[in-house]
Design a protein around this motif. Structure first.
Motif, mmCIF file in Angstrom:
data_model
loop_
_atom_site.group_PDB
_atom_site.id
_atom_site.type_symbol
_atom_site.label_atom_id
_atom_site.label_comp_id
_atom_site.label_asym_id
_atom_site.label_seq_id
_atom_site.Cartn_x
_atom_site.Cartn_y
_atom_site.Cartn_z
ATOM 1 N N GLN A 69 -1.439 -10.895 -4.874
ATOM 2 C CA GLN A 69 -0.344 -11.295 -3.989
ATOM 3 C C GLN A 69 0.740 -10.222 -3.899
ATOM 4 O O GLN A 69 1.779 -10.442 -3.283
ATOM 5 C CB GLN A 69 0.295 -12.593 -4.511
ATOM 6 C CG GLN A 69 -0.637 -13.797 -4.512
ATOM 7 C CD GLN A 69 0.006 -14.990 -5.196
ATOM 8 O OE1 GLN A 69 0.622 -14.868 -6.261
ATOM 9 N NE2 GLN A 69 -0.137 -16.155 -4.579
ATOM 10 N N ILE A 70 0.483 -9.082 -4.520
ATOM 11 C CA ILE A 70 1.499 -8.014 -4.593
ATOM 12 C C ILE A 70 1.107 -6.847 -3.697
ATOM 13 O O ILE A 70 -0.059 -6.438 -3.671
ATOM 14 C CB ILE A 70 1.665 -7.533 -6.051
ATOM 15 C CG1 ILE A 70 2.232 -8.666 -6.922
ATOM 16 C CG2 ILE A 70 2.566 -6.309 -6.136
ATOM 17 C CD1 ILE A 70 2.092 -8.424 -8.402
ATOM 18 N N ARG A 71 2.071 -6.319 -2.959
ATOM 19 C CA ARG A 71 1.893 -5.088 -2.181
ATOM 20 C C ARG A 71 3.013 -4.119 -2.571
ATOM 21 O O ARG A 71 4.189 -4.513 -2.603
ATOM 22 C CB ARG A 71 1.958 -5.358 -0.676
ATOM 23 C CG ARG A 71 1.014 -6.437 -0.153
ATOM 24 C CD ARG A 71 -0.438 -6.019 -0.218
ATOM 25 N NE ARG A 71 -1.303 -7.061 0.343
ATOM 26 C CZ ARG A 71 -1.804 -8.081 -0.373
ATOM 27 N NH1 ARG A 71 -1.520 -8.177 -1.666
ATOM 28 N NH2 ARG A 71 -2.567 -8.981 0.201
ATOM 29 N N ASN A 72 2.648 -2.893 -2.863
ATOM 30 C CA ASN A 72 3.632 -1.875 -3.246
ATOM 31 C C ASN A 72 3.669 -0.784 -2.185
ATOM 32 O O ASN A 72 2.652 -0.134 -1.924
ATOM 33 C CB ASN A 72 3.266 -1.256 -4.599
ATOM 34 C CG ASN A 72 3.315 -2.275 -5.720
ATOM 35 O OD1 ASN A 72 4.219 -3.096 -5.783
ATOM 36 N ND2 ASN A 72 2.334 -2.230 -6.621
ATOM 37 N N ILE A 73 4.829 -0.582 -1.561
ATOM 38 C CA ILE A 73 4.934 0.414 -0.494
ATOM 39 C C ILE A 73 6.106 1.359 -0.755
ATOM 40 O O ILE A 73 7.112 0.983 -1.363
ATOM 41 C CB ILE A 73 5.081 -0.247 0.893
ATOM 42 C CG1 ILE A 73 6.436 -0.944 1.029
ATOM 43 C CG2 ILE A 73 3.944 -1.230 1.153
ATOM 44 C CD1 ILE A 73 6.739 -1.418 2.443
ATOM 45 N N LYS A 88 4.454 -10.924 -2.307
ATOM 46 C CA LYS A 88 5.640 -10.136 -2.653
ATOM 47 C C LYS A 88 5.398 -8.686 -2.256
ATOM 48 O O LYS A 88 4.364 -8.110 -2.601
ATOM 49 C CB LYS A 88 5.907 -10.229 -4.155
ATOM 50 C CG LYS A 88 7.119 -9.421 -4.622
ATOM 51 C CD LYS A 88 7.193 -9.379 -6.139
ATOM 52 C CE LYS A 88 8.376 -8.549 -6.607
ATOM 53 N NZ LYS A 88 8.300 -8.242 -8.048
ATOM 54 N N ILE A 89 6.341 -8.129 -1.515
ATOM 55 C CA ILE A 89 6.244 -6.714 -1.126
ATOM 56 C C ILE A 89 7.308 -5.943 -1.902
ATOM 57 O O ILE A 89 8.512 -6.150 -1.704
ATOM 58 C CB ILE A 89 6.461 -6.521 0.387
ATOM 59 C CG1 ILE A 89 5.471 -7.365 1.193
ATOM 60 C CG2 ILE A 89 6.322 -5.047 0.755
ATOM 61 C CD1 ILE A 89 5.732 -7.343 2.700
ATOM 62 N N VAL A 97 0.927 -7.496 4.446
ATOM 63 C CA VAL A 97 0.367 -8.547 3.584
ATOM 64 C C VAL A 97 -1.121 -8.748 3.866
ATOM 65 O O VAL A 97 -1.933 -8.908 2.942
ATOM 66 C CB VAL A 97 1.144 -9.867 3.782
ATOM 67 C CG1 VAL A 97 0.424 -11.026 3.096
ATOM 68 C CG2 VAL A 97 2.564 -9.725 3.247
ATOM 69 N N ASN A 98 -1.507 -8.682 5.134
ATOM 70 C CA ASN A 98 -2.900 -8.992 5.509
ATOM 71 C C ASN A 98 -3.871 -7.843 5.257
ATOM 72 O O ASN A 98 -5.044 -8.077 4.960
ATOM 73 C CB ASN A 98 -2.972 -9.375 6.991
ATOM 74 C CG ASN A 98 -2.346 -10.729 7.265
ATOM 75 O OD1 ASN A 98 -2.219 -11.560 6.367
ATOM 76 N ND2 ASN A 98 -1.935 -10.953 8.505
ATOM 77 N N ILE A 99 -3.420 -6.614 5.396
ATOM 78 C CA ILE A 99 -4.369 -5.493 5.432
ATOM 79 C C ILE A 99 -4.132 -4.410 4.380
ATOM 80 O O ILE A 99 -5.082 -3.799 3.894
ATOM 81 C CB ILE A 99 -4.382 -4.863 6.852
ATOM 82 C CG1 ILE A 99 -4.911 -5.896 7.853
ATOM 83 C CG2 ILE A 99 -5.224 -3.588 6.913
ATOM 84 C CD1 ILE A 99 -5.023 -5.415 9.273
ATOM 85 N N VAL A 100 -2.891 -4.179 4.001
ATOM 86 C CA VAL A 100 -2.609 -3.092 3.055
ATOM 87 C C VAL A 100 -3.286 -3.366 1.709
ATOM 88 O O VAL A 100 -3.306 -4.518 1.239
ATOM 89 C CB VAL A 100 -1.074 -2.935 2.880
ATOM 90 C CG1 VAL A 100 -0.739 -2.064 1.683
ATOM 91 C CG2 VAL A 100 -0.477 -2.340 4.152
#
Length: 718
Positions: A8-12, A75-76, A273-276
């Motif tokens: 559920q985590i994305r880091n950008i 969560k981003i 959220v959907n693709i990264v």
């Protein structure tokens, strides 16, 4: 705040040229996620990201800032990075702990030097990348021109997912070719009206969607087969192909925003959220020792510190990425560098200077803690059993050097302490006291970078410091053989001193064997090589010490003293006091006294014989030469070349790279002082460069004359 699972985590990381709107975009993302209830503005100095005094005074990001937002149950984590190439440390550390680089493009200016530099960093670390074309509401914006420049610079991997219906002051509508929908925004942005694509845009949208489908299908064989069978892909199949393409850096999606008006930001977050890629879908960070741990909540806990900061009234804040397991408040872990225990008394998520306590953070998440005893940037905390130590972040070599000195001598010690503290906050500052130059040196990424350091001294620490042009670490050597002898004799009652040394010196050539015959004028000197000692000098180069004594004219026990005397003189060369290097010394004769000869006598005799021979051996000064690579716009190529020629540069090659002209050259260090400022002035801030030490070379005769006169004048003053 709830504990998010790894998937559920994305880091950008937000990267790009200064002024492209990274901080404003971050602000809009926090607003969209409900983390803030009101959007701040850079000009109003009230953004969550640029919260430090220096950033508010400078009007742009100076440090990387950790933020977070929430979207559709995910969560981003966002790292907002500086746009100035001089401040690349924040970009490098951020890219080392994130899974996507969001490269913002100012569509007024198109692809700028900072865009190229940021893209180069993302490429270096193999980070997936997507473009956000921002500021599309400006009257001088040009989406098509910016897109053409982007493709020319980054290649055909750049793929349109969104385009504006009408860029400019009336911008409020975006066509999304992944969704095949039109998004129309109100005057304050926010939630759009989702509409069917009008007939006037259908052909263009269909053409761009076909391009996107092809790019997505190319990344997986099964998708390619589906594409050939059906002639298209579903949205879910396209997402799958796009994710694969992004992971392999074969696809760079383009999105459209006006971050200031919150147009397009919510849809951008939805795509992230959907693709990264999630943290576990990216390659694991290499370890240098200990147990390899999986990025999984059930694994043993470990974290990697990617940033250390100091805040007034708070103290030191340690920012980390959870590399495995679950990190909880009150947990004890071991510092892999020192072996000492550290307690995580509190664990926070961070939105700029606002921190919220959380129960736990799981593998892949970013957070911070306070009041650690000794753990600093680039260090690992884990269990004693795992003993894991993650590979440290490597930063670019420095490009600019300055000597720093306290205006008041009583502050010298404080200056050293402050510099050692600051280098943990920004590791691209390299601090060095040069015994050779007798100067405290600060290596940085450019003049702007060093001006930031000066700001801290003036405004935070209230200590007046002066920047001084650093001395150049010249070297001295010889160009031909020479012979000399020296007798040291001292008699003043009691035991005296006596030592006589005969020597020949010649230039050292790699791989050459010691000679057995020399000729000086009409006289030949035969050499019997008994022993050869190779000495690698701490300052570079070699001293070859050849024992050619026959008949016992000098006892073997005095040879180390002779070598010591020679080494002392090489540390303070006869020409300018610089280190000497690359010399072969033959000790072939001498005399000693049965009572008065001792080590000090032969040390002084060796030292003075060497000094005499050196001055007759065609002495030459060597200067440090650096490899320089410069990337410049084609319309400034001639001006940059002229400037380099004025700096005694030797051009080694030219070519094109990512839409810029590249010049490779060798340049003396002496001529590189303030080069970053000069290049910025010539290219209007669009030129960038990198520099690395190459070797030492002989200075031209006129430069040597200048240096000798300057040294003589300095000696007279002293």
């Amino acid at each position: 705040m709830k504990v998010y699972k790894t998937d559920q985590i994305r880091n950008i990381a937000l990267i790009g040229n200064a002024g492209s709107g990274k901080t404003t975009l971050a602000e809009a993302m926090l607003f969209e996620g409900g983390v803030v209830t009101r959007r701040g503005e850079v000009t109003a100095k009230n953004t969550v990201s640029d919260h430090s005094f220096i950033e508010q005074e400078y009007g742009n990001s100076v440090l990387s800032t950790l933020l977070y937002t929430e979207c559709n149950g995910a969560k981003i984590n966002i790292l907002d990075t500086p746009g100035m190439d001089d401040l690349c440390g924040g970009v490098v550390s951020s890219l080392n702990v994130t899974d996507l680089s969001l490269l913002t493009v100012n569509t007024i200016n198109g692809i700028e030097s900072g865009t190229v530099a940021a893209g180069r960093q993302a490429e270096k670390f193999g980070i997936p990348m997507m473009f956000v074309f921002n500021q599309l509401d400006h009257e001088n914006t040009n989406f098509d021109a910016a897109l053409d420049q982007c493709k020319a610079t980054f290649g055909n991997k750049v793929t349109v997912v969104q385009y504006p219906v009408e860029a400019g002051p009336g911008f409020n509508t975006i066509i999304d070719v992944l969704k095949m929908k039109m998004y129309k925004y109100g005057p304050n942005g926010g939630k759009p009206e989702v509409l069917d694509i009008p007939d006037s845009e259908k052909d263009k949208a269909s053409e761009l969607q076909n391009e996107l489908v092809e790019m997505a299908a190319e990344n997986e064989e099964s998708l390619m087969e589906l594409y050939f069978d059906k002639g298209t892909l579903t949205e879910d199949e396209m997402r799958q192909g796009m994710k694969m393409g992004m992971l392999q850096r074969d696809l760079f999606p383009v999105f459209c925003t006006c971050a200031k008006k919150d147009i397009g930001v919510g849809r951008l977050m939805e795509f992230i959220v959907n693709i990264v890629p999630t943290p576990k879908e990216r390659p694991a960070r290499p370890i240098v020792e200990g147990k390899e741990l999986k990025m999984d909540e059930s694994a043993e806990p470990s974290l990697f510190v990617f940033k250390t900061a100091v805040e007034p009234h708070v103290g030191e804040i340690t920012y980390f990425k959870v590399m495995s397991g679950k990190i909880q408040e009150g947990m004890d872990l071991i510092n892999s560098k020192s072996g000492n225990k550290e307690r995580l008394s509190q664990v926070f998520v961070s939105a700029g200077k606002n921190r919220e306590k959380v129960e736990a953070l799981v593998a892949g998440d970013l957070g911070c803690t306070v009041k650690l005893k000794e753990t600093k940037f680039n260090q690992t905390l884990t269990t004693k059993e795992a003993g894991t130590k993650y590979e440290p972040i490597k930063f670019p070599a420095s490009k600019h050097i300055i000597a720093i000195k306290a205006a008041n001598e009583s502050d010298d010690e404080k200056v050293g302490e402050i510099l050692n503290k600051i280098k943990y906050e920004d590791p691209t500052y390299v601090i060095q006291y040069s015994k050779e130059l007798k100067q405290l040196l600060v290596h940085g990424q450019g003049e702007y970078h060093l001006n930031v350091l000066k700001w801290y001294f003036d405004n935070v620490y209230k200590i007046d410091v002066n920047y001084i042009q650093p001395r150049i670490p010249y070297r001295e050597t010889i160009t031909k053989p020479a012979q000399a002898d020296y007798r040291h004799k001292k008699q003043s009652g009691g035991a005296g001193q006596f030592g006589e040394v005969h020597m020949i010196i010649e230039p050292y050539t790699e791989g050459a064997a010691p000679k057995t015959m020399f000729k000086f004028g009409d006289k030949e000197q035969k050499i019997s090589v008994r022993d050869v000692q190779e000495n690698l000098l701490p300052w570079g180069g070699k001293l070859i010490f050849v024992n050619s004594i026959v008949g016992g004219s000098i006892d073997a026990r005095f040879l180390p003293a002779i070598l010591k005397g020679i080494m002392e003189k090489m540390e303070e060369g006869p020409l300018t006091g610089s280190y000497a290097r690359d010399i072969v010394v033959y000790i072939y004769d001498g005399k000693m006294h049965p009572v008065d000869s001792n080590e000090i006598s032969f040390k002084l005799a060796g030292r003075n014989a060497f000094s005499k021979a050196f001055k007759n051996a065609g002495p030459k000064i060597l200067e440090p030469i650096y490899n320089l690579e410069v990337w410049v716009p084609s319309d400034r190529m001639g001006d940059v070349m002229s400037d380099l020629q004025g700096r005694r540069a030797m051009i080694m090659g030219m070519g094109s790279e990512k839409g810029m002209e590249k010049i490779s050259a060798k340049v003396p260090q002496k001529e590189m002082f303030r080069y970053s400022t000069s290049l910025s002035s010539i290219t209007g801030g669009r030129g960038v460069f990198s520099i690395s030490f190459d070797d030492y070379e002989k200075v031209p005769a006129e430069v040597q004359d200048e240096l000798l006169k300057a040294y003589e004048a300095e000696q007279e003053e002293e």
